[in-house]
Design a protein around this motif. Sequence first.
Motif, PDB file in Angstrom:
ATOM      1  N   ARG A 125       0.828  -1.218   0.000  1.00  0.00           N
ATOM      2  CA  ARG A 125       0.000   0.000   0.000  1.00  0.00           C
ATOM      3  C   ARG A 125       0.857   1.260   0.000  1.00  0.00           C
ATOM      4  N   GLY A 146       2.408   4.263  -2.152  1.00  0.00           N
ATOM      5  CA  GLY A 146       2.248   4.964  -3.423  1.00  0.00           C
ATOM      6  C   GLY A 146       3.133   6.188  -3.509  1.00  0.00           C
ATOM      7  N   ALA A 178       5.769   4.825 -12.033  1.00  0.00           N
ATOM      8  CA  ALA A 178       4.607   3.952 -11.907  1.00  0.00           C
ATOM      9  C   ALA A 178       4.394   3.028 -13.098  1.00  0.00           C
ATOM     10  N   VAL A 213       4.643   0.239  -6.975  1.00  0.00           N
ATOM     11  CA  VAL A 213       3.927   1.483  -6.713  1.00  0.00           C
ATOM     12  C   VAL A 213       2.447   1.163  -6.667  1.00  0.00           C
ATOM     13  N   PHE A 273      -0.249   3.166  -5.731  1.00  0.00           N
ATOM     14  CA  PHE A 273      -1.186   4.188  -6.194  1.00  0.00           C
ATOM     15  C   PHE A 273      -0.405   5.430  -6.577  1.00  0.00           C
ATOM     16  N   VAL A 274      -1.079   6.334  -7.287  1.00  0.00           N
ATOM     17  CA  VAL A 274      -0.444   7.548  -7.813  1.00  0.00           C
ATOM     18  C   VAL A 274      -1.312   8.752  -7.489  1.00  0.00           C
ATOM     19  N   GLN A 290      -2.187   1.654 -11.844  1.00  0.00           N
ATOM     20  CA  GLN A 290      -2.550   1.888 -10.446  1.00  0.00           C
ATOM     21  C   GLN A 290      -3.735   2.848 -10.362  1.00  0.00           C
TER      22      GLN A 290
END
Length: 500
Positions: free
Chosen positions: A163, A165, A180, A186, A188-189, A253
């Motif tokens: 989790r 990011g 990413a 990665v 999330f962004v 993501q």
Amino acid sequence: MRYRIALSSALVVLLLGLVGSVSGPGWDPTPMTRTIEVETSDTAVGPPSAAADADAVGTYEVVESVVTVPLAGAEVEARIMEPLDAPGERPGVVFVHGAGTGRYDRAFVAQAEALASAGVVTMVPNKRLDTYSTRDRSYVTMANDYLRSVELLRDLPGVDPARVGVYGESEGAWVVPVMAADNDAVAFVVLVAAPVVPPRQQAAFAVDSYLRATGVPEDLLRAIPRMVGMDFPGGGFAYAEFDVQPFQQRMRQPVLLVYGTGDAAMPTVQGALQVIDDLQVARNDDWTVRYYAGADHGIKVDRRLVPAFARDLATWIQGLPATAGAAPRIAGDEPYQRYVAEPVDRPRWYAEGDLLVAGVVGALLAVVLGPVLWAVRRLRGTRERMLADGVRAPLVMVSAGAVTTLVALAAYLLVVANMAQNYRTNAWVVQGGWLGVRMAGVATVVAGVVLVFRVLDGRRRGAVPAARTAAGEWALAGAVGGSTMLLLLGAYFGVFPTLG
């Protein structure tokens, strides 16, 4: 005589205006016709249960520590902020700096602390500067460096490695998609004030927006592609052509895209639409867009982070994957973008950076040749005048006027740029200053016309030659040639009016 001078001066001014107009490139940005539909003004992420399930900003006390991040051939320090006594493994975020030096004690302080107080472990590394300069930088290299921070944060006790990011702001939003793309590490962004287009296009868009907001005359806008579009003196700046789209098209993501509607530098409508289109290429439907009313580049109003942004950011991160595509997808203030950020036309060969600088330097050296020769002759004890009496005064005026026009133009551009970047307007400075620059240019033309007529009239009457000595001939040729070059340069940047 006065009528002849006035008519000739007017013709020369119009000719210079025409030369400046056709010397290209022009500037006629395309109006933005695509729109984006904001579903609601409420920026809250997902259903009410999402916020209820997430730890609110201010829930936990924050503890800080500084770690060292090993890079290839260097190392940087990074500040970690953690929620004290938060249960279980927590999500984490690595912040990626925008343009500039990027120190952890100055950048993202409010964002990192707010997230940490809501239960998210944050990491702000110092930007690596030995491979980063105004002239040269690589967003791919920067991405690899920042990924070292991601690795370190994922291995930190109390952090859920699945989790973690990344958060990129402004220039950092060119780096984050590289990090990413096709990278499961990665999770999330978050893209804040994402430029989306290549840096050269972004620069032209920002300058245009700033100058229009400041109220500059239309003629000055044609200088935008002539300055931004050229090859800069001394080379470098290859990163100005960096295209982030291929990397955005490989991001799978969840993506949170954020803009402030008070940020004139960013293509707030085009940017969101482009990211959504690019994610569709990746078959990624996990995106969320938020607009915050009146917020600037860093989502701040009056230098304070917008509270709703901190709340929504924490909710979105902690609620993943449920919040990845939850309604409302697009929310907040209604954005407005007047023109498209698009490719910038290049100047013609004679106006590229190195030649432009060489021309200015050569013109200035030519103008000062006369005073230098006069000083040398005086030091040697020579008192003979180099120029005829009727020629000397207008020659001095045209030389001084050409240099003054160039200096006034440069000073005006600097003042207006400062006003534009600080979102300030002042009609007396903007309009009055431009009028002053143009008056200096016109006065120089009048002095030049008087000089030409006096030289021609002297020849017709068989009077004393304009230049009495060889030094005088060099001084006359240098002053006339250098001043002409400087006036042409002023014309190129819009100093002289056009009929169109």
